[in-house]
Design a protein around this motif. Structure first.
Motif, PDB file in Angstrom:
ATOM      1  N   PHE A   1       7.910  30.860  -9.342  1.00 13.32           N
ATOM      2  CA  PHE A   1       8.485  31.953 -10.207  1.00 13.32           C
ATOM      3  C   PHE A   1       7.197  32.325 -11.147  1.00 13.32           C
ATOM      4  O   PHE A   1       5.909  31.857 -11.095  1.00 13.32           O
ATOM      5  CB  PHE A   1       9.823  31.233 -11.067  1.00 13.32           C
ATOM      6  CG  PHE A   1      10.764  31.328 -10.734  1.00 13.32           C
ATOM      7  CD1 PHE A   1      11.378  30.190 -10.065  1.00 13.32           C
ATOM      8  CD2 PHE A   1      11.993  31.696 -10.038  1.00 13.32           C
ATOM      9  CE1 PHE A   1      12.082  29.942  -9.055  1.00 13.32           C
ATOM     10  CE2 PHE A   1      12.885  31.851  -9.841  1.00 13.32           C
ATOM     11  CZ  PHE A   1      12.861  30.586  -8.943  1.00 13.32           C
ATOM     12  N   ARG A   2       7.394  33.613 -11.399  1.00 13.66           N
ATOM     13  CA  ARG A   2       6.308  34.053 -12.587  1.00 13.66           C
ATOM     14  C   ARG A   2       6.936  35.006 -13.551  1.00 13.66           C
ATOM     15  O   ARG A   2       8.125  35.349 -13.546  1.00 13.66           O
ATOM     16  CB  ARG A   2       5.493  35.229 -12.115  1.00 13.66           C
ATOM     17  CG  ARG A   2       5.786  36.744 -11.203  1.00 13.66           C
ATOM     18  CD  ARG A   2       5.221  37.206 -11.048  1.00 13.66           C
ATOM     19  NE  ARG A   2       5.476  38.509 -10.271  1.00 13.66           N
ATOM     20  CZ  ARG A   2       4.956  39.312  -9.378  1.00 13.66           C
ATOM     21  NH1 ARG A   2       3.835  38.803  -9.166  1.00 13.66           N
ATOM     22  NH2 ARG A   2       5.643  40.347  -9.133  1.00 13.66           N
ATOM     23  N   GLN A   3       6.199  34.649 -15.015  1.00 19.70           N
ATOM     24  CA  GLN A   3       6.682  35.278 -16.353  1.00 19.70           C
ATOM     25  C   GLN A   3       5.662  35.938 -17.191  1.00 19.70           C
ATOM     26  O   GLN A   3       5.022  35.512 -17.156  1.00 19.70           O
ATOM     27  CB  GLN A   3       7.161  34.462 -17.039  1.00 19.70           C
ATOM     28  CG  GLN A   3       8.264  34.482 -18.114  1.00 19.70           C
ATOM     29  CD  GLN A   3       9.105  33.806 -18.776  1.00 19.70           C
ATOM     30  OE1 GLN A   3       8.441  32.174 -18.483  1.00 19.70           O
ATOM     31  NE2 GLN A   3      10.485  34.407 -19.096  1.00 19.70           N
ATOM     32  N   THR A   4       6.243  37.503 -17.995  1.00 18.51           N
ATOM     33  CA  THR A   4       5.126  37.946 -18.907  1.00 18.51           C
ATOM     34  C   THR A   4       6.515  37.781 -20.041  1.00 18.51           C
ATOM     35  O   THR A   4       6.919  37.387 -19.716  1.00 18.51           O
ATOM     36  CB  THR A   4       4.943  39.138 -17.955  1.00 18.51           C
ATOM     37  OG1 THR A   4       6.042  40.135 -17.738  1.00 18.51           O
ATOM     38  CG2 THR A   4       4.214  38.792 -16.650  1.00 18.51           C
TER      39      THR A   4
ATOM     40  N   SER B   1       8.572  42.574  -3.820  1.00 22.00           N
ATOM     41  CA  SER B   1       7.552  43.289  -5.009  1.00 22.00           C
ATOM     42  C   SER B   1       5.967  42.492  -3.742  1.00 22.00           C
ATOM     43  O   SER B   1       5.099  42.836  -3.809  1.00 22.00           O
ATOM     44  CB  SER B   1       7.470  43.233  -6.297  1.00 22.00           C
ATOM     45  OG  SER B   1       7.727  41.584  -6.233  1.00 22.00           O
ATOM     46  N   VAL B   2       6.022  41.385  -3.353  1.00 21.24           N
ATOM     47  CA  VAL B   2       5.285  40.729  -3.263  1.00 21.24           C
ATOM     48  C   VAL B   2       5.430  40.266  -1.137  1.00 21.24           C
ATOM     49  O   VAL B   2       4.208  39.826  -0.992  1.00 21.24           O
ATOM     50  CB  VAL B   2       5.459  39.261  -3.959  1.00 21.24           C
ATOM     51  CG1 VAL B   2       5.136  38.960  -5.487  1.00 21.24           C
ATOM     52  CG2 VAL B   2       6.120  37.911  -3.448  1.00 21.24           C
TER      53      VAL B   2
ATOM     54  N   GLU C   1      -0.195  44.428 -11.433  1.00 25.64           N
ATOM     55  CA  GLU C   1       0.845  43.666 -11.779  1.00 25.64           C
ATOM     56  C   GLU C   1       1.779  42.073 -11.540  1.00 25.64           C
ATOM     57  O   GLU C   1       2.669  41.873 -12.103  1.00 25.64           O
ATOM     58  CB  GLU C   1       2.650  44.625 -11.261  1.00 25.64           C
ATOM     59  CG  GLU C   1       1.708  45.653  -9.963  1.00 25.64           C
ATOM     60  CD  GLU C   1       1.181  46.537  -9.394  1.00 25.64           C
ATOM     61  OE1 GLU C   1      -0.270  46.809 -10.615  1.00 25.64           O
ATOM     62  OE2 GLU C   1       1.474  47.108  -8.543  1.00 25.64           O
ATOM     63  N   ASP C   2       0.143  41.960 -10.943  1.00 25.66           N
ATOM     64  CA  ASP C   2       0.844  39.773 -10.291  1.00 25.66           C
ATOM     65  C   ASP C   2       0.853  39.389 -11.619  1.00 25.66           C
ATOM     66  O   ASP C   2       1.027  38.174 -11.473  1.00 25.66           O
ATOM     67  CB  ASP C   2      -0.108  39.643  -9.860  1.00 25.66           C
ATOM     68  CG  ASP C   2       0.764  40.880  -8.025  1.00 25.66           C
ATOM     69  OD1 ASP C   2      -0.255  41.395  -7.208  1.00 25.66           O
ATOM     70  OD2 ASP C   2       2.013  40.835  -7.721  1.00 25.66           O
TER      71      ASP C   2
ATOM     72  N   VAL D   1      -4.983  39.519 -13.184  1.00 20.31           N
ATOM     73  CA  VAL D   1      -5.071  40.377 -12.087  1.00 20.31           C
ATOM     74  C   VAL D   1      -5.447  41.239 -13.918  1.00 20.31           C
ATOM     75  O   VAL D   1      -5.058  42.209 -13.787  1.00 20.31           O
ATOM     76  CB  VAL D   1      -4.407  40.862 -11.212  1.00 20.31           C
ATOM     77  CG1 VAL D   1      -5.663  41.984 -10.203  1.00 20.31           C
ATOM     78  CG2 VAL D   1      -4.314  39.235 -10.453  1.00 20.31           C
ATOM     79  N   SER D   2      -7.543  41.943 -12.805  1.00 21.76           N
ATOM     80  CA  SER D   2      -7.637  43.253 -13.630  1.00 21.76           C
ATOM     81  C   SER D   2      -7.952  44.162 -12.292  1.00 21.76           C
ATOM     82  O   SER D   2      -8.161  43.962 -11.858  1.00 21.76           O
ATOM     83  CB  SER D   2      -9.292  42.514 -14.048  1.00 21.76           C
ATOM     84  OG  SER D   2     -10.049  42.145 -13.457  1.00 21.76           O
TER      85      SER D   2
END
Length: 123
Positions: A37-40, A62-63, A88-89, A121-122
């Protein structure tokens, strides 16, 4: 009780790759279905990829085509290979486990969580 420890996060430029690892200990790895999972900040935790033992994978739209989830039963490790990364990742990425064999990317179904590893990610 199962314990999950993530590693492998870091900073990368857009288009680059990272591989996250999640070491599972404290119980038999094959008892658990696993997921990333991921969270911002300010957003709900989002299911990224899931994997049932000896079974199918699932991915967030999205992935798809960029991320691959895999598990190594010999080392009790879950992986997330992330290619073609986009800004956006960027998020905190968490490894999660649920008892049993079923496919899910719903956070509420997972009872065990790691502490997270940051991916930036830049552009």
């Amino acid at each position: 009780q199962v314990q999950l420890v993530e590693s492998g996060g870091g900073s990368v430029q857009a288009g680059g790759s990272l591989r996250l690892s999640c070491l599972v200990s404290g119980d038999r790895f094959s008892r658990y279905s696993m997921a990333w999972f991921r969270q911002t900040p300010g957003k709900e935790r989002e299911g990224v990829a899931g994997l049932v033992p000896y079974g199918t994978e699932s991915y967030a739209d999205s992935v798809k085509g960029r991320f691959t989830i895999a598990r190594d039963g010999a080392t009790n490790t879950l992986y997330l290979q992330m290619n073609s990364l986009k800004p956006e990742d960027t998020a905190m990425y968490y490894c999660a486990a649920l008892v049993g064999w079923r496919q899910s990317l719903q956070a509420y179904e997972y009872g065990y969580w790691g502490q997270g590893t940051q991916v930036t990610v830049s552009s």
